[in-house]
Scaffold this active site. Structure first.
Site, PDB file in Angstrom:
ATOM      1  N   HIS A 231     -44.717  -5.515  11.519  1.00  0.00           N
ATOM      2  CA  HIS A 231     -44.640  -5.426  12.991  1.00  0.00           C
ATOM      3  C   HIS A 231     -43.378  -4.645  13.383  1.00  0.00           C
ATOM      4  O   HIS A 231     -43.440  -3.723  14.201  1.00  0.00           O
ATOM      5  CB  HIS A 231     -44.625  -6.828  13.611  1.00  0.00           C
ATOM      6  CG  HIS A 231     -44.188  -6.854  15.044  1.00  0.00           C
ATOM      7  ND1 HIS A 231     -44.969  -6.350  16.068  1.00  0.00           N
ATOM      8  CD2 HIS A 231     -43.043  -7.287  15.635  1.00  0.00           C
ATOM      9  CE1 HIS A 231     -44.320  -6.496  17.214  1.00  0.00           C
ATOM     10  NE2 HIS A 231     -43.155  -7.055  16.979  1.00  0.00           N
TER      11      HIS A 231
ATOM     12  N   ASP B   3     -42.604  27.291  24.904  1.00  0.00           N
ATOM     13  CA  ASP B   3     -43.065  26.313  23.910  1.00  0.00           C
ATOM     14  C   ASP B   3     -41.837  25.822  23.158  1.00  0.00           C
ATOM     15  O   ASP B   3     -40.707  26.150  23.516  1.00  0.00           O
ATOM     16  CB  ASP B   3     -44.089  26.951  22.930  1.00  0.00           C
ATOM     17  CG  ASP B   3     -45.028  25.910  22.326  1.00  0.00           C
ATOM     18  OD1 ASP B   3     -44.524  24.888  21.837  1.00  0.00           O
ATOM     19  OD2 ASP B   3     -46.249  26.112  22.357  1.00  0.00           O
TER      20      ASP B   3
ATOM     21  N   TRP C 273     -37.923  -5.954   8.504  1.00  0.00           N
ATOM     22  CA  TRP C 273     -37.868  -4.496   8.690  1.00  0.00           C
ATOM     23  C   TRP C 273     -36.549  -3.915   8.185  1.00  0.00           C
ATOM     24  O   TRP C 273     -36.445  -2.719   7.939  1.00  0.00           O
ATOM     25  CB  TRP C 273     -38.113  -4.129  10.162  1.00  0.00           C
ATOM     26  CG  TRP C 273     -36.887  -4.128  11.024  1.00  0.00           C
ATOM     27  CD1 TRP C 273     -36.279  -5.224  11.553  1.00  0.00           C
ATOM     28  CD2 TRP C 273     -36.115  -2.997  11.453  1.00  0.00           C
ATOM     29  NE1 TRP C 273     -35.175  -4.849  12.275  1.00  0.00           N
ATOM     30  CE2 TRP C 273     -35.058  -3.476  12.239  1.00  0.00           C
ATOM     31  CE3 TRP C 273     -36.220  -1.619  11.248  1.00  0.00           C
ATOM     32  CZ2 TRP C 273     -34.107  -2.640  12.817  1.00  0.00           C
ATOM     33  CZ3 TRP C 273     -35.264  -0.780  11.828  1.00  0.00           C
ATOM     34  CH2 TRP C 273     -34.228  -1.301  12.599  1.00  0.00           C
TER      35      TRP C 273
ATOM     36  N   SER D  98     -40.342  13.764   9.129  1.00  0.00           N
ATOM     37  CA  SER D  98     -40.957  14.166  10.397  1.00  0.00           C
ATOM     38  C   SER D  98     -39.935  14.119  11.532  1.00  0.00           C
ATOM     39  O   SER D  98     -39.840  15.046  12.348  1.00  0.00           O
ATOM     40  CB  SER D  98     -42.142  13.234  10.697  1.00  0.00           C
ATOM     41  OG  SER D  98     -42.519  13.338  12.031  1.00  0.00           O
ATOM     42  N   SER D  99     -39.155  13.042  11.569  1.00  0.00           N
ATOM     43  CA  SER D  99     -38.154  12.902  12.643  1.00  0.00           C
ATOM     44  C   SER D  99     -37.102  13.994  12.555  1.00  0.00           C
ATOM     45  O   SER D  99     -36.671  14.538  13.584  1.00  0.00           O
ATOM     46  CB  SER D  99     -37.441  11.552  12.538  1.00  0.00           C
ATOM     47  OG  SER D  99     -38.310  10.528  12.830  1.00  0.00           O
TER      48      SER D  99
ATOM     49  N   HIS E  57     -27.954   0.813  13.675  1.00  0.00           N
ATOM     50  CA  HIS E  57     -27.445   0.676  15.036  1.00  0.00           C
ATOM     51  C   HIS E  57     -27.629   1.943  15.863  1.00  0.00           C
ATOM     52  O   HIS E  57     -28.142   1.861  16.983  1.00  0.00           O
ATOM     53  CB  HIS E  57     -26.024   0.142  15.106  1.00  0.00           C
ATOM     54  CG  HIS E  57     -25.805  -0.409  16.485  1.00  0.00           C
ATOM     55  ND1 HIS E  57     -26.300  -1.622  16.885  1.00  0.00           N
ATOM     56  CD2 HIS E  57     -25.294   0.155  17.590  1.00  0.00           C
ATOM     57  CE1 HIS E  57     -26.073  -1.803  18.167  1.00  0.00           C
ATOM     58  NE2 HIS E  57     -25.454  -0.731  18.625  1.00  0.00           N
TER      59      HIS E  57
ATOM     60  N   GLU F  48     -29.941   3.822  15.512  1.00  0.00           N
ATOM     61  CA  GLU F  48     -31.391   3.815  15.749  1.00  0.00           C
ATOM     62  C   GLU F  48     -31.739   3.127  17.075  1.00  0.00           C
ATOM     63  O   GLU F  48     -32.655   3.542  17.788  1.00  0.00           O
ATOM     64  CB  GLU F  48     -32.091   3.125  14.568  1.00  0.00           C
ATOM     65  CG  GLU F  48     -33.575   2.842  14.738  1.00  0.00           C
ATOM     66  CD  GLU F  48     -34.425   4.102  14.767  1.00  0.00           C
ATOM     67  OE1 GLU F  48     -33.916   5.160  14.387  1.00  0.00           O
ATOM     68  OE2 GLU F  48     -35.592   3.994  15.198  1.00  0.00           O
TER      69      GLU F  48
ATOM     70  N   TYR G  49     -30.037   3.236  19.706  1.00  0.00           N
ATOM     71  CA  TYR G  49     -29.784   4.207  20.782  1.00  0.00           C
ATOM     72  C   TYR G  49     -30.757   5.373  20.709  1.00  0.00           C
ATOM     73  O   TYR G  49     -31.066   5.995  21.725  1.00  0.00           O
ATOM     74  CB  TYR G  49     -28.309   4.647  20.751  1.00  0.00           C
ATOM     75  CG  TYR G  49     -27.439   3.457  21.015  1.00  0.00           C
ATOM     76  CD1 TYR G  49     -27.367   2.912  22.296  1.00  0.00           C
ATOM     77  CD2 TYR G  49     -26.793   2.796  19.986  1.00  0.00           C
ATOM     78  CE1 TYR G  49     -26.646   1.763  22.540  1.00  0.00           C
ATOM     79  CE2 TYR G  49     -26.074   1.644  20.217  1.00  0.00           C
ATOM     80  CZ  TYR G  49     -26.002   1.128  21.499  1.00  0.00           C
ATOM     81  OH  TYR G  49     -25.299  -0.026  21.733  1.00  0.00           O
TER      82      TYR G  49
ATOM     83  N   SER H 167     -33.739   8.348  34.419  1.00  0.00           N
ATOM     84  CA  SER H 167     -32.881   9.225  35.224  1.00  0.00           C
ATOM     85  C   SER H 167     -33.663  10.336  35.922  1.00  0.00           C
ATOM     86  O   SER H 167     -33.148  10.983  36.836  1.00  0.00           O
ATOM     87  CB  SER H 167     -31.788   9.847  34.345  1.00  0.00           C
ATOM     88  OG  SER H 167     -31.019   8.849  33.752  1.00  0.00           O
TER      89      SER H 167
ATOM     90  N   HIS I 145     -21.475  -5.189  13.354  1.00  0.00           N
ATOM     91  CA  HIS I 145     -21.699  -6.382  14.189  1.00  0.00           C
ATOM     92  C   HIS I 145     -23.031  -7.060  13.822  1.00  0.00           C
ATOM     93  O   HIS I 145     -23.301  -8.165  14.269  1.00  0.00           O
ATOM     94  CB  HIS I 145     -21.604  -6.063  15.688  1.00  0.00           C
ATOM     95  CG  HIS I 145     -22.688  -5.199  16.242  1.00  0.00           C
ATOM     96  ND1 HIS I 145     -22.462  -4.240  17.196  1.00  0.00           N
ATOM     97  CD2 HIS I 145     -24.015  -5.145  15.993  1.00  0.00           C
ATOM     98  CE1 HIS I 145     -23.593  -3.648  17.497  1.00  0.00           C
ATOM     99  NE2 HIS I 145     -24.551  -4.186  16.787  1.00  0.00           N
ATOM    100  N   HIS I 146     -23.854  -6.365  13.024  1.00  0.00           N
ATOM    101  CA  HIS I 146     -25.069  -7.007  12.504  1.00  0.00           C
ATOM    102  C   HIS I 146     -24.766  -7.842  11.272  1.00  0.00           C
ATOM    103  O   HIS I 146     -25.665  -8.451  10.712  1.00  0.00           O
ATOM    104  CB  HIS I 146     -26.108  -5.940  12.139  1.00  0.00           C
ATOM    105  CG  HIS I 146     -26.570  -5.126  13.314  1.00  0.00           C
ATOM    106  ND1 HIS I 146     -27.615  -5.519  14.112  1.00  0.00           N
ATOM    107  CD2 HIS I 146     -26.122  -3.966  13.831  1.00  0.00           C
ATOM    108  CE1 HIS I 146     -27.796  -4.619  15.073  1.00  0.00           C
ATOM    109  NE2 HIS I 146     -26.902  -3.673  14.922  1.00  0.00           N
TER     110      HIS I 146
ATOM    111  N   THR J   9     -22.483   2.178  29.120  1.00  0.00           N
ATOM    112  CA  THR J   9     -23.778   1.656  29.578  1.00  0.00           C
ATOM    113  C   THR J   9     -23.662   1.182  31.025  1.00  0.00           C
ATOM    114  O   THR J   9     -24.553   1.403  31.841  1.00  0.00           O
ATOM    115  CB  THR J   9     -24.246   0.500  28.665  1.00  0.00           C
ATOM    116  OG1 THR J   9     -24.120   0.911  27.312  1.00  0.00           O
ATOM    117  CG2 THR J   9     -25.689   0.136  28.930  1.00  0.00           C
TER     118      THR J   9
ATOM    119  N   LYS K  25     -23.878   3.966  33.441  1.00  0.00           N
ATOM    120  CA  LYS K  25     -25.250   4.411  33.696  1.00  0.00           C
ATOM    121  C   LYS K  25     -25.955   3.484  34.686  1.00  0.00           C
ATOM    122  O   LYS K  25     -26.577   3.949  35.638  1.00  0.00           O
ATOM    123  CB  LYS K  25     -26.053   4.476  32.378  1.00  0.00           C
ATOM    124  CG  LYS K  25     -25.472   5.447  31.387  1.00  0.00           C
ATOM    125  CD  LYS K  25     -26.415   5.776  30.281  1.00  0.00           C
ATOM    126  CE  LYS K  25     -27.459   6.756  30.736  1.00  0.00           C
ATOM    127  NZ  LYS K  25     -26.922   8.070  31.086  1.00  0.00           N
TER     128      LYS K  25
ATOM    129  N   ARG L  83     -35.335 -17.354  12.961  1.00  0.00           N
ATOM    130  CA  ARG L  83     -36.409 -16.365  13.052  1.00  0.00           C
ATOM    131  C   ARG L  83     -37.094 -16.222  11.695  1.00  0.00           C
ATOM    132  O   ARG L  83     -36.603 -16.721  10.692  1.00  0.00           O
ATOM    133  CB  ARG L  83     -35.857 -15.017  13.529  1.00  0.00           C
ATOM    134  CG  ARG L  83     -34.849 -14.427  12.581  1.00  0.00           C
ATOM    135  CD  ARG L  83     -34.084 -13.276  13.168  1.00  0.00           C
ATOM    136  NE  ARG L  83     -34.883 -12.063  13.250  1.00  0.00           N
ATOM    137  CZ  ARG L  83     -34.372 -10.821  13.326  1.00  0.00           C
ATOM    138  NH1 ARG L  83     -33.044 -10.661  13.326  1.00  0.00           N
ATOM    139  NH2 ARG L  83     -35.144  -9.782  13.407  1.00  0.00           N
TER     140      ARG L  83
END
Lengths: 531, 78
Positions: free
Chosen positions: A82, A111, A147, A174-175, A258, A260, A262, A273, A307-308, A333, A336, A455
């Site tokens: 998931h 293009d 994950w 691909s990315s 991390h 990721e 963002y 925006s 921090h993880h 943040t 924004k 979890r």
């Protein structure tokens, strides 16, 4: 923001097809950014449904205490896949789909810079998705380490883990190709007069996201390659039995993981925006500060990964550094969120579906950001690590953040994509149903986490039963709400609705609204001149 | 066999298109190189040693990446 002079309207685009293939071959061989954008969006929605079904399996099992529906090993595979499918198969491709459709039109380019590579970037994804899903059916079962793929579990998993690693390699390639294409397009193909500081903010958000991707996807690819060699070639990068260090994998993973977050949220910021000013009928407040805030968030994202890992035994100085660095992200943040609110202040606001999703985003993302701030406080995080509080936090950011922004983007741009207005009543039902069911699903998880429910477990103690039942009901409600979205989109595709004018939104000022709806197959072959 | 004339850009538009293709390729190669350095760098750092080496390589990589990204922009404006 850019403006275009009236004499340029309608110039430089045509809708003749140059004899391109039709039927299935059109989609296989296409190099047109709009076709590829459409394929990305459909791929992402399909994976969203697949990942969503896995989420519903998880919630069905957690509806009441005890083991009812699936065995614990399969439950672990469900939570793992998931996460992987939603992050790599649904959210990221959706953002790339928006980029493909909109960036050339927003900057006045004909293009993407590398059209063939663009086709290749997309067509790498379906095989990767097939590898991920088929990992469930191979001997040893699917990947079940979460994950985050922490060793030693991933070293012990069966063949499904190898398929997952290959899928991540392919999706990473691909990315990276997609990011190279986006950066090159934005840097080299902007219309005359479209300076970087006149670009729509969505393009800025994607430019910065693409740089982030280039920097961190290879790191993830390197980490999973080392996992692969640990599994099959006798190395011991992360295998403690051979002198390796499993915690080292966590450092490398979160150095990717991390940023990721963002990578997922910055394109959503870009979409918000674009839409908020259009429905507030005011220019975006503090454009330059928004750009610097995006860049600030991206740079800070490189120095907060640990921090993880507050519970892995880092030195105190390290803990303090990562705690304060994480808190610092709240500053750009906050800039924004303040600017979005200031954009709406005294605007002539109307509440069409895209605006409703933007407001939903603003409220819920801020809530998710705030719980992130709570989790950044190291002593608190040590208590809440691996509880449902964390699950609640990141779903407020990922779902109410990114997904709501993508819904807003679809409703905002679908008149341009299909030439047909969406059904406003259906859109509003979709919004309210999603908003309420989302909160019914995820808000109780804060309580569960604070009460100590861990979890990634298929069974739980009796005292967590009530809120789990509520969350499961909300999850099925949220899942069903997305069928309304599918119906609303299909109605537009089959032109069951009002014909869309070239510019259906009063306050929209960007270049895509200067071409007819639906957008011609080729746009801006002669670039517009921006004043 | 008759000799074929070399294919050269014959108009300002064709020259502009060729210059654009070269510029695109330059950007793409730079970015692909950064990606390759990060990929090889992270594995190399772990092959050489442990946490300190890995962190140092990543840190230097990030700084170089930022220097190139910002530097390109600054020099591009001149």
């Amino acid at each position: 923001m850019s403006t275009v002079t009236p004499d340029q309207l309608g110039h430089g685009h045509d809708d003749h097809a140059h004899g391109h293939p039709t039927g299935i071959m059109r989609w296989v061989t296409t190099t047109n950014h709009k076709d590829i954008g459409t394929m990305y969006l459909w791929f992402s929605f399909t994976m969203f449904l697949v990942g969503g079904c896995m989420a519903l399996t998880i919630r069905a099992e957690l509806f009441e205490p005890g083991l009812q529906i699936v065995n614990p090993e399969f439950f672990n595979s469900m939570t793992t896949l998931h996460g992987l499918i939603m992050v790599f198969g649904a959210i990221m491709p959706a953002a790339v789909g928006f980029a493909n459709w909109m960036i050339p039109m927003l900057i006045g380019a004909p293009d993407m810079a590398f059209a063939r590579m663009n086709n290749w970037s997309f067509w790498l994804l379906p095989p990767a998705a097939i590898l991920l899903v088929t990992s469930l059916f191979v001997p040893g079962g699917g990947p079940s380490a979460g994950w985050t793929m922490y060793p030693p579990l991933t070293i012990q998993n069966g063949m499904g883990m190898d398929l997952t690693i290959f899928a991540i390699h392919i999706m990473g390639a691909s990315s990276i190709m997609g990011s190279i294409n986006i950066i090159t397009t934005i840097l080299n193909l902007r219309a005359p007069g479209m300076t970087l500081m006149k670009m729509p903010l969505f393009c800025w958000a994607w430019l910065i996201t693409a740089y982030l991707l280039i920097a961190v996807m290879p790191v993830l690819a390197g980490a999973v390659t080392m996992l692969l060699t640990d599994r099959h070639f006798g190395t011991s990068f992360f295998n403690a039995a051979g002198g390796g260090d499993p915690v080292l994998f966590q450092h490398v993973f979160w150095f990717f993981g991390h940023p990721e977050v963002y990578i997922i949220i910055l394109p959503a910021f870009g979409i918000i925006s674009e839409i908020l000013p259009a429905f507030s009928r005011k220019p975006l407040f503090g454009y330059a500060s928004m750009v610097y805030a995006l860049a600030g968030i991206a740079i800070l994202s490189f120095i907060v990964w640990a921090h993880h890992m507050f519970t892995t035994g880092l030195p105190t100085a390290g803990l303090l550094f990562f705690m304060y660095a994480t808190m610092l992200i709240a500053v750009p943040t906050g800039v924004k969120v303040f600017n979005w609110l200031a954009t709406m202040w005294r605007g002539s606001i109307t509440f069409e579906t895209p605006m409703l999703f933007c407001l939903g985003f603003l409220f819920l993302f801020t809530l998710g950001g705030f719980t992130g701030l709570v989790l950044s406080i190291m002593p608190v995080d040590i208590q809440l690590q691996d509880t449902y509080y964390v699950v609640a936090h990141f779903h407020y950011v990922m779902v109410a953040g990114s997904l709501f922004a993508f819904f807003a983007g679809v409703y905002y741009w679908i008149p341009k994509w299909t030439g047909t207005m969406y059904d406003e009543r259906l859109g509003k039902i979709h919004f309210w149903s999603s908003l309420i069911s989302f909160n019914v699903t995820f808000f109780p998880m804060h309580f569960l986490g604070l009460a100590g429910m861990p979890r990634r477990i298929p069974d739980y103690a009796q005292q967590f039963a009530d809120w789990n039942m509520v969350a499961s009901i909300g999850a099925f409600w949220f899942g069903l709400s997305q069928l309304i979205f599918l119906y609303a989109v299909l109605k537009c595709i089959f032109h069951k609705g009002e014909k869309a004018p070239a510019k259906p939104w009063d306050g929209a000022t960007t270049l895509e609204w200067t071409v007819p709806s639906p957008a011609p197959y080729h746009t801006f072959e002669t670039p517009p001149v921006i004043k | 066999m008759a000799a074929q004339a070399p294919v050269t850009p014959s108009s300002p538009a064709a020259e502009r298109a060729a210059a654009l293709r070269r510029a695109n390729l330059r950007v793409a190669v730079t970015l692909a190189t950064i990606a390759a350095v990060f990929f090889v760098g992270i594995i190399g750092a772990h092959l050489i040693g442990g946490f300190d080496e890995g962190t140092s390589v990543l840190g230097i990589g990030v700084l170089l990446f930022l220097a190139i990204a910002i530097g390109r922009n600054v020099f591009g404006k001149r």
